[in-house]
Motif scaffolding. Structure first.
Motif, short mmCIF file in Angstrom:
data_model
loop_
_atom_site.label_atom_id
_atom_site.label_comp_id
_atom_site.label_asym_id
_atom_site.label_seq_id
_atom_site.Cartn_x
_atom_site.Cartn_y
_atom_site.Cartn_z
N SER A 289 12.55 60.08 -22.80
CA SER A 289 11.16 60.46 -22.50
C SER A 289 10.51 59.61 -21.42
O SER A 289 9.71 60.10 -20.63
N HIS A 290 10.82 58.31 -21.41
CA HIS A 290 10.24 57.42 -20.39
C HIS A 290 10.93 56.07 -20.45
O HIS A 290 11.80 55.85 -21.31
N LEU A 291 10.56 55.20 -19.53
CA LEU A 291 11.35 53.99 -19.33
C LEU A 291 10.70 52.74 -19.93
O LEU A 291 10.95 51.62 -19.45
N HIS A 292 9.92 52.89 -20.98
CA HIS A 292 9.60 51.72 -21.80
C HIS A 292 10.82 51.43 -22.68
O HIS A 292 11.45 52.35 -23.22
N GLY A 293 11.11 50.13 -22.80
CA GLY A 293 12.38 49.73 -23.41
C GLY A 293 12.61 50.25 -24.81
O GLY A 293 13.76 50.50 -25.21
N ASP A 294 11.54 50.42 -25.58
CA ASP A 294 11.71 50.87 -26.97
C ASP A 294 12.11 52.35 -27.04
O ASP A 294 12.22 52.91 -28.13
N HIS A 295 12.36 52.96 -25.87
CA HIS A 295 12.80 54.36 -25.86
C HIS A 295 14.17 54.56 -25.20
O HIS A 295 14.71 55.65 -25.25
N TYR A 296 14.71 53.47 -24.56
CA TYR A 296 16.01 53.71 -23.91
C TYR A 296 16.93 52.50 -23.82
O TYR A 296 18.04 52.64 -23.30
N ARG B 219 0.47 61.89 -21.13
CA ARG B 219 -0.41 60.93 -20.44
C ARG B 219 -0.16 59.52 -21.00
O ARG B 219 -0.64 59.19 -22.09
N HIS B 220 0.65 58.75 -20.27
CA HIS B 220 1.03 57.42 -20.75
C HIS B 220 0.85 56.41 -19.61
O HIS B 220 0.49 56.79 -18.49
N ARG B 221 1.15 55.14 -19.88
CA ARG B 221 0.93 54.09 -18.88
C ARG B 221 1.88 54.24 -17.70
O ARG B 221 1.56 53.84 -16.58
N THR C 257 6.04 62.40 -27.12
CA THR C 257 6.26 60.95 -27.10
C THR C 257 4.98 60.20 -26.81
O THR C 257 3.88 60.76 -26.87
N ASP C 258 5.11 58.93 -26.46
CA ASP C 258 3.97 58.05 -26.21
C ASP C 258 2.96 58.73 -25.29
O ASP C 258 3.24 59.00 -24.12
N THR C 259 1.76 58.91 -25.82
CA THR C 259 0.72 59.56 -25.00
C THR C 259 -0.66 59.22 -25.53
O THR C 259 -0.86 59.07 -26.74
N PHE D 278 -2.78 53.76 -23.91
CA PHE D 278 -2.26 55.12 -23.69
C PHE D 278 -1.39 55.58 -24.86
O PHE D 278 -0.30 56.11 -24.67
N HIS D 279 -1.91 55.33 -26.05
CA HIS D 279 -1.26 55.82 -27.27
C HIS D 279 -2.26 56.68 -28.05
O HIS D 279 -3.40 56.88 -27.64
N SER D 280 -1.81 57.17 -29.20
CA SER D 280 -2.66 58.02 -30.04
C SER D 280 -2.78 57.41 -31.44
O SER D 280 -1.97 56.59 -31.86
ZN LIG Z 1 5.78 53.86 -23.99
#
Ligand SMILES: [Zn+2]
Length: 263
Positions: A62-69, A142-144, A169-171, A205-207
């Protein structure tokens, strides 16, 4: 009816804890397996969940924050060591390709299997893969940093309604996103914080859990799963209660859980 399930591999955010791994899920549809996000340690948790790594042929990041990849290169290396020869396809942010190539080059690794990379496209909903059973779309959230959600739709089968699963995902809370997964059977939406921390959610940028439930209402989903919980919460009962006040068909997406996708 063909099996259509999501396995929750990790439900935590940012840092892994003793009770929650960071984000990863495995989608199973009629013998086909796809991974959605791949946090650090995911391959170990797959073993605990008795999911064979070698059965997974598609990876959606989903994106390149470490907790996702951060688990992806380790998992790819294990497939290489297993002697896998069938191709895998990764759908992810364009920079992920460069990151993987740099990691493989630094270790002088030439993979034994073809690695096909498909960069995600910005701005709108895109059909990114289609086979005889399923369509998958990406959509921006919509995330950082640039981030995408995914919608998996079963192709209609005679005599039953098609089932679908959306991974949001993170938004930050964004009501306009609901149009991307209108009437989805099961919606996973991140709920990093309880609602009293709404300002923190906005700033990062979270919910919140209440905002995730509002997204379920807006999209007309049948069932909501919330996850990506902040490690500050050891108990999640209150988080679930406040989400259910807005959308009663809400459940926690807990590590190890298997959810049947029903229409
Ligand atoms: Zn994230």
């Amino acid at each position: 009816m063909k099996p259509f399930q999501v396995h929750i591999i990790g439900s935590g955010s940012a840092v892994p804890s003793a009770h929650r791994a960071a984000t990863s899920q495995v989608l199973h549809y009629n013998g086909q397996y796809a991974m959605i996000d791949c946090a650090e340690g995911t391959q170990i948790h797959l073993k605990k969940n008795k999911i064979s790594l070698s059965r997974i042929s598609r990876f959606f990041i989903s994106h390149l924050h470490g907790d996702h990849y951060f688990g992806l290169i380790g998992l790819i290396n294990t497939l290489h060591l297993y002697g896998k020869t069938q191709p895998i396809t990764i759908y992810g942010p364009a920079a992920l390709y460069d990151i993987l190539q740099m990691q493989l080059k630094a270790s002088d690794t030439t993979l034994k299997f073809p690695l096909i990379f498909k960069p995600l496209l910005p701005n709108e909903k895109h059909l990114i893969v289609e086979d005889d059973q399923m369509r998958c779309y990406s959509f921006p959230v919509r995330h950082r940093i640039a981030a995408w959600g995914f919608l998996f739709e079963e192709k209609p089968v005679a005599g039953s309604h098609a089932r679908s699963y959306a991974f949001c995902t993170d938004t930050a809370f964004s009501p306009e996103l609901a149009g991307y997964f209108k009437d989805v059977s099961v919606l996973y939406h991140e709920a990093t914080f309880m609602d009293h921390l709404r300002s923190v959610a906005e700033a990062t940028f979270h919910s919140t859990s209440v905002q995730a439930a509002q997204m379920a209402v807006l999209s007309g989903t049948g069932r909501l799963l919330i996850g990506h919980f902040s490690s500050r919460y050891s108990e999640l009962d209150q988080m679930l209660d406040e989400a259910r006040e807005v959308f009663p068909q809400t459940d926690l997406a807990l590590d190890g859980m298997v959810v049947d996708i029903k229409s």
